[in-house]
Design an enzyme around this catalytic site. Structure first.
Site, PDB file in Angstrom:
ATOM      1  N   LYS C 159     -25.498  17.263  -2.838  1.00  0.00           N
ATOM      2  CA  LYS C 159     -25.929  16.226  -3.884  1.00  0.00           C
ATOM      3  C   LYS C 159     -24.707  16.064  -4.785  1.00  0.00           C
ATOM      4  CE  LYS C 159     -30.448  16.479  -5.323  1.00  0.00           C
ATOM      5  NZ  LYS C 159     -31.748  16.800  -5.677  1.00  0.00           N
ATOM      6  N   GLY C 165     -30.726   8.964  -8.128  1.00  0.00           N
ATOM      7  CA  GLY C 165     -31.275   7.850  -7.146  1.00  0.00           C
ATOM      8  C   GLY C 165     -30.931   7.721  -5.622  1.00  0.00           C
ATOM      9  N   GLY C 166     -30.590   9.357  -5.206  1.00  0.00           N
ATOM     10  CA  GLY C 166     -30.216   9.477  -3.792  1.00  0.00           C
ATOM     11  C   GLY C 166     -28.752   9.307  -3.327  1.00  0.00           C
ATOM     12  N   GLU C 291     -34.435  18.104 -11.782  1.00  0.00           N
ATOM     13  CA  GLU C 291     -33.706  17.540 -12.666  1.00  0.00           C
ATOM     14  C   GLU C 291     -34.470  17.118 -13.692  1.00  0.00           C
ATOM     15  OE1 GLU C 291     -31.125  14.653 -10.975  1.00  0.00           O
ATOM     16  OE2 GLU C 291     -32.731  13.345 -10.488  1.00  0.00           O
ATOM     17  N   ASN C 293     -34.535  13.530 -15.949  1.00  0.00           N
ATOM     18  CA  ASN C 293     -34.090  12.464 -16.355  1.00  0.00           C
ATOM     19  C   ASN C 293     -34.327  12.156 -18.012  1.00  0.00           C
ATOM     20  OD1 ASN C 293     -33.526  11.408 -13.534  1.00  0.00           O
ATOM     21  ND2 ASN C 293     -35.780  11.502 -13.179  1.00  0.00           N
ATOM     22  N   ARG C 295     -34.430   9.502 -20.109  1.00  0.00           N
ATOM     23  CA  ARG C 295     -34.549   8.092 -20.185  1.00  0.00           C
ATOM     24  C   ARG C 295     -36.033   7.843 -19.638  1.00  0.00           C
ATOM     25  NH1 ARG C 295     -34.958   7.174 -14.626  1.00  0.00           N
ATOM     26  NH2 ARG C 295     -33.454   8.123 -13.548  1.00  0.00           N
ATOM     27  N   VAL C 298     -38.406   4.395 -14.047  1.00  0.00           N
ATOM     28  CA  VAL C 298     -39.113   3.131 -13.623  1.00  0.00           C
ATOM     29  C   VAL C 298     -40.606   3.176 -13.369  1.00  0.00           C
ATOM     30  CG1 VAL C 298     -38.983   1.723 -11.506  1.00  0.00           C
ATOM     31  CG2 VAL C 298     -37.130   2.871 -12.322  1.00  0.00           C
ATOM     32  N   ARG C 341     -43.378  -0.196  -5.559  1.00  0.00           N
ATOM     33  CA  ARG C 341     -41.960  -0.998  -5.887  1.00  0.00           C
ATOM     34  C   ARG C 341     -41.887  -2.221  -5.097  1.00  0.00           C
ATOM     35  NH1 ARG C 341     -37.671   3.242  -8.141  1.00  0.00           N
ATOM     36  NH2 ARG C 341     -38.974   4.787  -8.997  1.00  0.00           N
TER      37      ARG C 341
END
Lengths: 168, 504, 504, 168
Positions: C159, C165-166, C291, C293, C295, C298, C341
Site C-alpha cells: 500500500k 482510494g486503492g 486508517e 479519513n 474528511r 463520499v 455510486r
C-alpha cells in the site's frame, strides 16, 4: 473601439448598459467584469459579474424581455440610443394600437361568453371563459373598447392561439 | 390474494403507486390515453394498455374499459389513485362485481361520504361537530336557498353537492349577489360533475383547513397519522401543505382530540383503507368536520415524511387483508415536512395554465428533498389533464429548517418549456407571515402578492437590466451575421429562414 | 464568526456542501476550472471565481489561488470536500495562517493520520488493534520489504504510504511476484501522490471493510454515528455502501465496542470535526484499525439517512465553535440505507471510464430516494476528474425494503450520453449472496459476474431481438426514403448529408 | 403485402423477426401486437408487445446492435435473409481482419507501454496503460499478433480515438 450602448428600462427606470467587450460591461458608467453564457442550449443564462453568480430564464414577449431572476420577474425594454431618442421624440407615450385580438392561450372548451358583439367593455372585464386542464380560466380585456368579430360560441373547442374575438 | 395491480390513473400519482407495487414485488398494469403513450407510468409499468382518446371521459373515466383491461391482463386489484374514478361508488362496486379487489374503501363508504349532505348527517350522528349549513336538507331550489341564507348568516359558501377541489364553489358576502353566484356555481358543478346541485355552508372567519390522515384495516383497527395543514389555497385549490400544522404546533392535546374525532368519523361509515378527514378550525381552536376524502390524497407524502409510514404500501397491504402494522402508539410526528405543488401555470398572468413540451428539467436533489412527478425532458404538458407537474417535498428537523430547505430547492429547480408557479412558492417562502405561521385559508388571495416590494424582498433590477441588454446584444449581433452571410449568397434560403425565426 | 464559505471542490460534493451552507443561511463561494464554467456548483453558488485550467494541479489543487479567492471574496471559511486538498495538512495550515477557518480537523490531526505509519503507531499506543504489517518501520527499500514479507505472511498487500482510494495498492500472493508488483505500486503512488513510498500489510481473509463515522467538537465531545458497510469494492474502489452493516446486524454489543474504539482512535490525535475510522473485520468479528479519513466521506449520506443527522451542517457548526447538538445516547440507527455510486464507466468493457455530453437524464424520484449529483442534461463528463456522476441513495424500513427500492430506482434511472455502471448495480441487487449479506471485500472481483446466467436471472433475448430488428428496420427504411428524395433533387446536399450521418 | 424478414442473432441463437405492419411483428412465426416508439428523440425505445411494456437503450457498434434491457446487455446481429445466406455461404466464420488499431477510448495520459514494436502479444495482453478520470486503465489486445506502428510514448497526452498502435 466604440462601446455599444443600450438603455434598459424597468418600471420606468432607465439603466444605461454599455457593452465594452466579451468580458466587460458598464452599468450607468461603472465597469464590471463579466462572464456570460447560455446553458445547455436553453434560454437560461448564467452571468458571473465581479464574481457574483446569477442565473436567469429569459423570454421575449413582443417589445419586452422577461427576465426571471431569483424568483422575481422583470419586464425589460431594451433600446439602443437611437430607438430611445425616437421614442422620446414621440412623447414617450405608449400608443394604444387599433385592435386587440383575444387569442386562446391554450387549447380548450369555451364554457361561457359573458359579452356580445358590439358590447362596450372595460379593461379587466371577462370576455370568455375557457376550460382547460380541469380549470375554468377567465380571459379578460386588457383595455376599454367594443367587442367585435366574435368568432366562437359556447361549447366550441378551440385551438391554441385561435382568435376568439377582437376589441376595438 | 392478488399479485398484480392495475393503476387506473396517470401522471405523478400513477408513478407513485407503481413504485409502491414494485417495491412490494407486485406486477403493475398501466392504462393510457392517446396523449399519454410516452408518459412515465406507461414506460415504468410491466404492462400498459391503450384505453381511448385523450379527453378523460373517453379514457381515464371509462371504468368499463379499465375493468376489462384488468380482467384481460390478470390483474387482481385496481388502485384508482385520486381524481378520475377514485371517489365513484359505482366504479368501486363494479370492480368488486368483476371479482377484483378495490384498493380503497367499500363502495358504501364512498357513497356515504361522497354526498356532502349524507356525510354531514352521518358524522353528526356520531358526535362529530359540523359547520352550520343546509347539508341535511337535500337538493334545494334557488328560492329556498335564498330564504335560508340569512339564517346561516353571511359570509357563506355555495358548494357543489357532488363537488370537491373548489369546483362549483362560490363565496357570498351579501344576499344581493347570491342569485348570480348560484347560477355560476351550478353551471360549474354541472360541467365538472354532471350534477348541478349545491348547498350552503357558513364561512368560518380566519379559518384554517387542517386534515387528518386515517388508516383502517379490515380487522376493525383505525388509526390516524396526525394532521396536515392545507390552508394555503387559491380558488380553493391547495398550493402548499405542511405537516405538522404550525397552528396546532405543540398542542398535543388538541392533536389527539382532533385525531380521535377523525377516527370516529371514519368509523361512522365503517371505513377501510386510507382516507382523510378535513376540518375547518377557527381562531379559538374550535374545529368542524368539513368532508372526508375517501381516497389517497395528493399531499400524502408530507405525512409519510414525518411518520415514516409508506401510505400507499399500507393501502395495498390493507387491500390484501393484512392487519395494520402500526398501533396509534407507534405513530409520532418527527421533524417537519412541506410540499409545494409545482403547476404548469403562469403566476404573473393570473395563474393561467400553460401547455407545451418540457425542453429541460433540473430537479433539486440532495438531503431531505423528495420529488413525486410523472414528467421528464421531452414530455408534453397537454390541456387534457390537470396542471400538476410535480410535487416538491422537503423534510427538516424543524419547521425553520424545512422552510430554508424548500427555499433552496425552489431556487435550484429548473423547468423550461412551460410557465410554472415556482416564483409564487419562492415569494411565499420569503413571506414573513408564512414564516411566522400566521395565515388562514384566505391568505393567498387576500393578503399575499407577488409584488416583492410589499415584503421588502431584495431585488436585482440592475442585474436584470444587464442580462436583458446582453441577450439583446447577442441577438442583434447574430442576426447581423446572418444578414452578412445572406448578402454573400442570397439564394441560400437556409440563412434567411433562420433570420426569420429569430426575428419573429 | 464566518457567514460566507468557500467550497474548494467541484462535482456532487461541492453542490452538497453548497446546499448545507445555503440551508444554514450562509453565503457561498465556488471556484472553477475551464472545464467547469457550466458546472452546477458554479451555477448554484452566490459567487464563483475562475482558478485555472482543467487539470486539477492547475486549478482545484492550487491551494494558494483558492486562499487568495477566499480572501478577496470575504469568505471566512473553506470547506475542502473530499479528494483534492481535503487531506493536505499544509493546505489546512495555510488556510489557518490566512486567518480563515478550515472546516475540517486540525492540521496536526491530518498529518498524524495522513502518514499511515504514524497513524498506526499513534492509535496502537491508544490501545486500538491494527493489522500486522510494516507500518511502524518508515520508508523501506524493496530489498527490506522482500525480507520482511515472509514474516508477515502471504497473502499480503502493498500500500502507498501517502495513499488512499486503492491507488498504489497491490495484492501479493507469492514472494516471486513481489518485485514486479512493488515496482508497479511505487510507480502508481508516485504518479498519484508524488510519493512512491509503500508499506506492507497482512491481507485479512474474508475481510469486511466496515467504517465508523465520527463527529467531534472543539469542546472535547466526540461521538460516533454508527457504522457503514463498505466491503463491495472493485480495485479497492468502493461501489456500494450500506448502513447499518448486515455483518454487524443486531450485534449491538459489537457495534458499541467498535464505536468506542473508533472514538478512542479519534481522540488519540485530538480530532475535531467529521472523520471516519476504517476497520477490517474478519470472520470471527475480530476487528483491526485500517486508517482514518480525516474528511467528509463520499458515502456520508447513508449515515444521514439512518441517523437523521445532517453531517455537513454539523461540520459547519463545529467549525463555528458550537457544541455538538447530540450526545451518544441520541444516536440510533433507524431503518436501512444503501448507496450506489453511479459512475461514467462501461461495466461491459472492463469498467473503462466513459466521457461525453449527457444528452438526457431521468433520475429516479419518489419515496425514500435521494440523489446527490453535480450533473444535468447538457453537461459534459470530461476526462479531467473522477467518473462519479451521482450517488443514488435509498432508505427503507428494513434492508429488504431498501434493496427492493434500490432495484426499482436503478431500473427507473435513465442516463444517456455516456456509459454507466447502472447495469452492474442492477445485477448486484439481484445477487443472492448480496441479498443474504454474504460477501467480503473480494466478492465483486472474485465471485460476482455480470453474466446473468450465473445467477439465474430472467432474461429477454427474444424482446432484445425484436427491438434490434425494429430499430434496424426503421433505419433501413429511413435511409431508403432519403435516397429516393435525393433522386428527385440530387443537387440537394442536405439529404445527402443526413444520409451520410446515418450510415457512418 | 410482403413482410420484411430479419434474422436477429444473439449468442449464436437465431430469432426470425417478421415486420408485418406498424402494429404487428412475428417472432419465429408467432404474431404479436406491438406499439413501438422512440422517446424524447433519444436512442431509448419503448416497446409495448401484447401489452407488456419494455424499454431499451439502443446503441450500434460496428456490425452489432447493443440492446440494454432491464440491466442486461444483448449483442444482436441483425441481417435480412440475403445477408444471412451470404454469410452462411462464406462458412459462417467470422473472418479476422488484417489489422487491429488500438484507439484511445478517451483522452488521457499514457503512463506505461508494456510492449515494444515487433513484440508478439497474446489476446488479453496489456498494450498500453492510459490514465484518465483519476484511474489507470489497461488497454488490452483483442487478439494474438505482433505490435506494429507504436505511435505514442510514456508521458504523452492523447486525444479520444487517437490510434496508439496496431496489432497485425
Amino acid at each position: 473601439m466604440i462601446n455599444v450602448r443600450y438603455i434598459a428600462t424597468i418600471d420606468q427606470v432607465d439603466y444605461l448598459v454599455e457593452i465594452i467587450d466579451d468580458k466587460h460591461v458598464a452599468l450607468n458608467g461603472q465597469i464590471y467584469e463579466i462572464d456570460f453564457a447560455s446553458v445547455s442550449d436553453q434560454p437560461i443564462y448564467s452571468l458571473l459579474i465581479d464574481g457574483e453568480s446569477y442565473e436567469a430564464f429569459v423570454d421575449r414577449r413582443e417589445e419586452e424581455w422577461q427576465i426571471l431572476l431569483l424568483g422575481n420577474l422583470y419586464l425589460v425594454r431594451v433600446e439602443d440610443e437611437r430607438e430611445k431618442r425616437l421614442r422620446a421624440a414621440a412623447g414617450g407615450r405608449v400608443i394604444e394600437r387599433g385592435e386587440f385580438h383575444l387569442k386562446a392561450p391554450m387549447p380548450g372548451l369555451v364554457v361561457a361568453i359573458p359579452v356580445t358583439e358590439g358590447q362596450r367593455v372595460n379593461k379587466g372585464d371577462v370576455l370568455v371563459i375557457l376550460e382547460s386542464m380541469k380549470m375554468q380560466n377567465e380571459l379578460k380585456s386588457p383595455r376599454d373598447g367594443v367587442v367585435i368579430r366574435l368568432r366562437v360560441g359556447v361549447g366550441d373547442s378551440v385551438e391554441q392561439s385561435e382568435t376568439l374575438l377582437s376589441v376595438v | 390474494m392478488f399479485n398484480k395491480v392495475l393503476i387506473a390513473n396517470r401522471g405523478e400519482i400513477a408513478v407513485r403507486i407503481l413504485r409502491a407495487c414494485r417495491e412490494l414485488g407486485m406486477k403493475t398494469v398501466a392504462v393510457f390515453s392517446d396523449a399519454d403513450r410516452h408518459a412515465l407510468h406507461v414506460r415504468y409499468a410491466d404492462e400498459a394498455y391503450y384505453i381511448g382518446a385523450s379527453p378523460s371521459r373517453e379514457s381515464y373515466l371509462r371504468g368499463d374499459k379499465i375493468i376489462e383491461v384488468a380482467l384481460k391482463s390478470g390483474a387482481g386489484a385496481i388502485h384508482p389513485g385520486y381524481g378520475f374514478l377514485a371517489e365513484r361508488a359505482d366504479f368501486a362496486q363494479a370492480v368488486l362485481d368483476a371479482g377484483l379487489a378495490f384498493i380503497g374503501p367499500k363502495p358504501s363508504s364512498i357513497a356515504a361520504m361522497g354526498d356532502k349532505a349524507v356525510a354531514r348527517a352521518t358524522v353528526s350522528k356520531a358526535g362529530v361537530p359540523v359547520v352550520p349549513g343546509t347539508e341535511g336538507e337535500g337538493a334545494l331550489r334557488d328560492d329556498e336557498l335564498l330564504a335560508i341564507a340569512p339564517q346561516i348568516g353571511f359570509p357563506l359558501l355555495i358548494k357543489a353537492t357532488a363537488g370537491g377541489g373548489g369546483k362549483g364553489m362560490r363565496e357570498v358576502k351579501f344576499l344581493d349577489e347570491m342569485p348570480a353566484l348560484l347560477k355560476a356555481a351550478r353551471r360549474e358543478a354541472e360541467a365538472a360533475f354532471g350534477d348541478g346541485n349545491v348547498y350552503l355552508e357558513k364561512l368560518i372567519d380566519g379559518a384554517r383547513h387542517i386534515e387528518f390522515q386515517i388508516l383502517a384495516d379490515t380487522h376493525g383497527n383505525v388509526i390516524h397519522l396526525g394532521e396536515r395543514e392545507c390552508s394555503l389555497q387559491r380558488r380553493h385549490q391547495k398550493l402548499l401543505e405542511e405537516s405538522p400544522s404550525p397552528f396546532i404546533g405543540d398542542d398535543e392535546e388538541l392533536r389527539q382530540r382532533m385525531g380521535e374525532v377523525a377516527v370516529r368519523a371514519a368509523e361512522a361509515v365503517g371505513y377501510v383503507n386510507a382516507g382523510t378527514i378535513e376540518f375547518l378550525v377557527d381562531k379559538d381552536k374550535k374545529f368542524y368536520f368539513l368532508e372526508m376524502n375517501t381516497r389517497l390524497q395528493v399531499e400524502h407524502p408530507i405525512t409519510e415524511m414525518v411518520t415514516g409510514v409508506d401510505i400507499v404500501k399500507e393501502q395495498i397491504r390493507i387491500a390484501r387483508g393484512r392487519q395494520l402494522r402500526y398501533t396509534q402508539e407507534d405513530i409520532f410526528l418527527k421533524g417537519w415536512s412541506i410540499e409545494c405543488r409545482i403547476n404548469a401555470e403562469d403566476p404573473y398572468n393570473n395563474f393561467m395554465p400553460s401547455t407545451g413540451v418540457l425542453t429541460h428539467i433540473i430537479p433539486p436533489t440532495g438531503p431531505g428533498v423528495r420529488i413525486d412527478t410523472g414528467v421528464y425532458p421531452g414530455f408534453e404538458i397537454t390541456p387534457y389533464y390537470d396542471s400538476l407537474i410535480s410535487k416538491l417535498i422537503v423534510w427538516g428537523e424543524t419547521r425553520a429548517e424545512a422552510i430554508l430547505r424548500m427555499r433552496r430547492a425552489l431556487e435550484e429547480y429548473r423547468i423550461l418549456g412551460v410557465h410554472t408557479n415556482i416564483p409564487f412558492h419562492q415569494r411565499l417562502m420569503d413571506s414573513h407571515r408564512f414564516m411566522a405561521g400566521q395565515f388562514d385559508t384566505r391568505f393567498v388571495e387576500e393578503r399575499f402578492s407577488l409584488e416583492s416590494a410589499q415584503e421588502n424582498i431584495e431585488t436585482h433590477p440592475n442585474i436584470a437590466a444587464i442580462i436583458a441588454a446582453l441577450v439583446a446584444h447577442r441577438e442583434t449581433r447574430r442576426a447581423a451575421q446572418f444578414v452578412r452571410r445572406g448578402e454573400r449568397d442570397i439564394s441560400n434560403w437556409k440563412w434567411l429562414g433562420r433570420w426569420e425565426r429569430i426575428r419573429k
